[in-house]
Write a protein that holds these residues in place. Structure first.
Motif, mmCIF file in Angstrom:
data_model
loop_
_atom_site.group_PDB
_atom_site.id
_atom_site.type_symbol
_atom_site.label_atom_id
_atom_site.label_comp_id
_atom_site.label_asym_id
_atom_site.label_seq_id
_atom_site.Cartn_x
_atom_site.Cartn_y
_atom_site.Cartn_z
ATOM 1 N N VAL A 1 -3.977 35.317 -9.941
ATOM 2 C CA VAL A 1 -3.780 36.763 -9.965
ATOM 3 C C VAL A 1 -4.070 37.323 -8.578
ATOM 4 O O VAL A 1 -5.110 37.017 -7.983
ATOM 5 N N VAL A 2 -3.161 38.117 -8.051
ATOM 6 C CA VAL A 2 -3.365 38.738 -6.743
ATOM 7 C C VAL A 2 -3.990 40.115 -6.973
ATOM 8 O O VAL A 2 -3.331 41.041 -7.453
ATOM 9 N N TYR A 3 -5.256 40.224 -6.639
ATOM 10 C CA TYR A 3 -5.985 41.465 -6.858
ATOM 11 C C TYR A 3 -5.840 42.391 -5.643
ATOM 12 O O TYR A 3 -5.304 42.004 -4.595
ATOM 13 N N ALA A 4 -6.322 43.605 -5.789
ATOM 14 C CA ALA A 4 -6.221 44.603 -4.728
ATOM 15 C C ALA A 4 -6.809 44.088 -3.419
ATOM 16 O O ALA A 4 -7.803 43.347 -3.410
ATOM 17 N N ASP A 5 -6.200 44.472 -2.317
ATOM 18 C CA ASP A 5 -6.800 44.201 -1.010
ATOM 19 C C ASP A 5 -8.200 44.805 -1.017
ATOM 20 O O ASP A 5 -8.370 45.959 -1.431
#
Length: 653
Positions: A578-582
């Motif tokens: 999962v690519v989470y918020a910067d």
């Protein structure tokens, strides 16, 4: 972006038949391996911010341009008034003495107490005659304070200081020759109360009250006008309960007013010698009672609005309530015979009460108000200096369970509310801390640069009283997260912003709120900033001062409470792929409250196998600072870090 290697171990947290993977447990240790990893993170963050050095300097200038003279709540002593004054360009607020004729002079400047302006003034208490000053200071962000006694006229101090730990209340006796103060015992955040005669050795002090062994974080003390009785409010570190005692200082006899219950009550003697209690007992929106012959009688009954402060005046009792987070003032008859009279305020903001009134709102710096003996309208001492070009709206979101949640939205005044702009949403949600309107250069700098800033009022805070507070703690820790997410969604649905240009911001307890929000709703926020954050709730009680917060959060030792903690823990929710918020995590070398392991482990977890095409996840470490107060330049530098990161990620110049 390529990230420093972080070894993934096979450690797990196994409790009550449940297993929570903990591959970065080694980052809890201050080991050479952790030091090397942290240094590599320092380098990575340094490269990121180095490439944005000009923008960083621009944000620093914007913040500095919005600094205004600011004052603390005054304290009256004898014919004198004492207050802290912050002047733009100065590293710390100075302590100012105002004589009866209006003459002012600085009697303490914390910037002069250390070569690098690392010493902060944590608390001060003038003697009743206004001739002596007990003050507490700490260095480099350390929560441990030292108590000094100053002869104001000569400028000399009486002997060496006393280490007091967490800066607590000091209660002077009426003769101005002695006072009661706290001194640490053997345990963390545990204190005894001692009596000190000015000019004598600290070792000659006498014990007034021994710690019960409970997790008392601080005391509030009040001496009656005769000097014989001491009211002690012991506020536990969970901030869910207080114990109240009254001690006869001559005989040593103690009377317990309240103990062992999850209810907040604060005791204070009035000028009439009677004991007054500001209490949530049978009044979740608070009431003021007077104790006579062991019986509690209402002086200011519970109302629809939240009673949060009061003071005694020549005209009666001045009370401050909150209506939907905004302060309202009223004057009350102590006998309860006359109807309360409203006292107008300059706007929709916050008022603090002490030896004077201090008013502020989102665009108005703190200003001193004076209540004349006759008219009921307070007069401003000096001129108001509101910032122009900023519009303030109060909105209400609907949380997952239907709860109405307020937020303040700051926007450029010439911009319609349905025009999407880069937006920061800030949240906290805990420890009975309210977030009323108040002047903050960081928020204004972002808005004047063309963005929007939302300050949310989440459950767990004190905005709507004791039930609102309890509704965000223990088994209910998901509520402030739901509230925060609801506020963010409202801003998207109303057209004020969209997810591609919305960032989340929170520190300390707000780290749980923001960390849980970005892991539960990965597509809602484009970026996040978490400062000194709590993130590893499965093991929080093993780090820093975490063991003192069990009453507020729960304990992993208990099967049911472990379930709460596992479900709310942002670290436990991170999933591979999962690519989470910067994200930007900021930590502080001298933070004794929230251990940097929280941010280290979360940073490593978010960096693991993060696509190189995705935005950055950074750890920014600050030296010579701790969890709380710091110098103005260090504050400005930290805030510029946060703003330049979010501006870069959300598309604001």
């Amino acid at each position: 972006m390529r990230y420093p290697d972080a070894r993934r171990g096979d450690a797990v947290e196994e409790r009550h038949g449940q297993v929570v993977p903990d591959p970065y447990r080694w980052l809890e240790d201050e080991s050479p391996e952790t030091a090397a990893w942290t240094k590599a993170q320092d380098t990575l963050a340094g490269e990121f911010f180095g490439a944005l050095a000009q923008r960083h300097e621009t944000w620093r200038h914007r913040l500095a341009a919005l600094e205004r003279p600011s004052i603390g709540v005054p304290k009256a002593a004898g014919e004198r008034t004492f207050l802290t004054v912050a002047v733009p360009g100065a590293e710390h607020p100075v302590l100012v003495l105002v004589e009866a004729d209006g003459t002012e002079r600085v009697i303490l400047d914390p910037a002069q107490l250390s070569a690098r302006a690392t010493v902060t003034l944590d608390a001060y208490d003038p003697s009743p005659d206004g001739l002596l000053l007990a003050y507490q200071v700490s260095d480099e962000g350390d929560d441990r304070s030292s108590l000094h006694v100053l002869d104001i006229e000569s400028g000399t101090t009486f002997g060496p200081p006393m280490e007091t730990g967490w800066a607590g209340d000091v209660a002077w006796l009426p003769d101005s020759a002695s006072f009661i103060y706290q001194r640490p015992t053997s345990g963390p955040r545990l204190y005894d109360l001692w009596h000190h005669d000015v000019g004598t050795d600290w070792e000659a002090d006498t014990l007034v009250l021994a710690s019960s062994g409970a997790d008392a974080a601080e005391y509030e003390l009040s001496v009656d006008p005769s000097g014989r009785r001491l009211a002690v409010t012991a506020e536990h570190s969970s901030y869910l309960r207080t114990d109240v005692h009254v001690i006869d200082l001559e005989s040593g006899a103690a009377e317990t007013v309240q103990t062992g219950r999850d209810v907040l009550t604060y005791a204070r003697f009035g000028p009439d010698g009677r004991l007054y209690l500001l209490t949530a007992e049978d009044a979740p929106r608070w009431r003021l009672v007077v104790v006579e012959d062991g019986t509690w009688h209402d002086v200011i009954a519970e109302d629809a609005d939240i009673l949060y402060a009061y003071t005694f005046t020549d005209n009666g009792i001045l009370a401050a309530h909150r209506h939907d987070v905004v302060s309202e003032l009223s004057l009350h008859d102590p006998a309860g015979e006359d109807e309360p009279r409203p006292v107008p305020l300059p706007g929709r903001g916050k008022v603090e009460i002490g030896g004077g009134l201090v008013y502020t709102d989102h665009i108005t710096p703190p200003a001193l108000l004076r209540l004349p003996p006759g008219p009921d309208t307070p007069l401003a001492v000096g001129e108001f200096d509101p910032v122009e070009g900023v519009r303030v709206d109060q909105l209400f979101a609907t949380s997952a369970d239907g709860t109405r949640v307020p937020l303040f939205l700051l926007s450029p005044s010439d911009m319609p509310l349905d025009r999407p702009l880069p937006t920061i949403v800030e949240g906290y949600g805990g420890w009975n801390v309210s977030w009323p309107p108040e002047y903050r250069p960081l928020r204004l700098a972002w808005v004047l640069a063309g963005g929007r800033y939302a300050m949310t009022n989440l459950r767990g805070g004190g905005e709507y009283g004791a039930e609102w507070f309890a509704g965000g703690m223990r088994a209910h820790q998901q509520n402030p997260v739901d509230d925060f997410i609801a506020c963010a969604r409202l801003l998207v649905e109303s057209g004020a912003t969209d997810s591609s240009m919305m960032g989340a911001s929170g520190g300390s307890k707000g780290g749980i709120t923001v960390g849980a929000s970005i892991t539960q709703e990965p597509e809602l926020f484009a970026a996040a900033v978490m400062s000194a954050p709590m993130l590893d709730m499965v093991r929080f009680e093993r780090h820093g001062e975490g063991s003192q917060w069990i009453n507020g959060f729960g304990s992993a030792e208990d099967p049911e409470q472990f379930g709460w903690l596992r479900d709310i823990s942002p670290l436990a929710r991170v999933r591979e792929g999962v690519v989470y918020a910067d994200s930007l995590f900021t930590i502080f070398d001298n933070d004794s409250r929230v251990h940097p392991a929280h941010a280290r482990k979360m940073c490593a977890a978010l960096q693991y196998r993060r696509p190189e095409s995705a935005g950055p996840v950074l750890l920014r470490r600050k030296a010579e600072a701790g969890h709380g107060a710091r110098s103005a330049s260090r504050t400005r530098d930290l805030q510029a870090d946060h703003l330049v990161f979010l501006a870069d990620r959300l598309g604001l110049e």
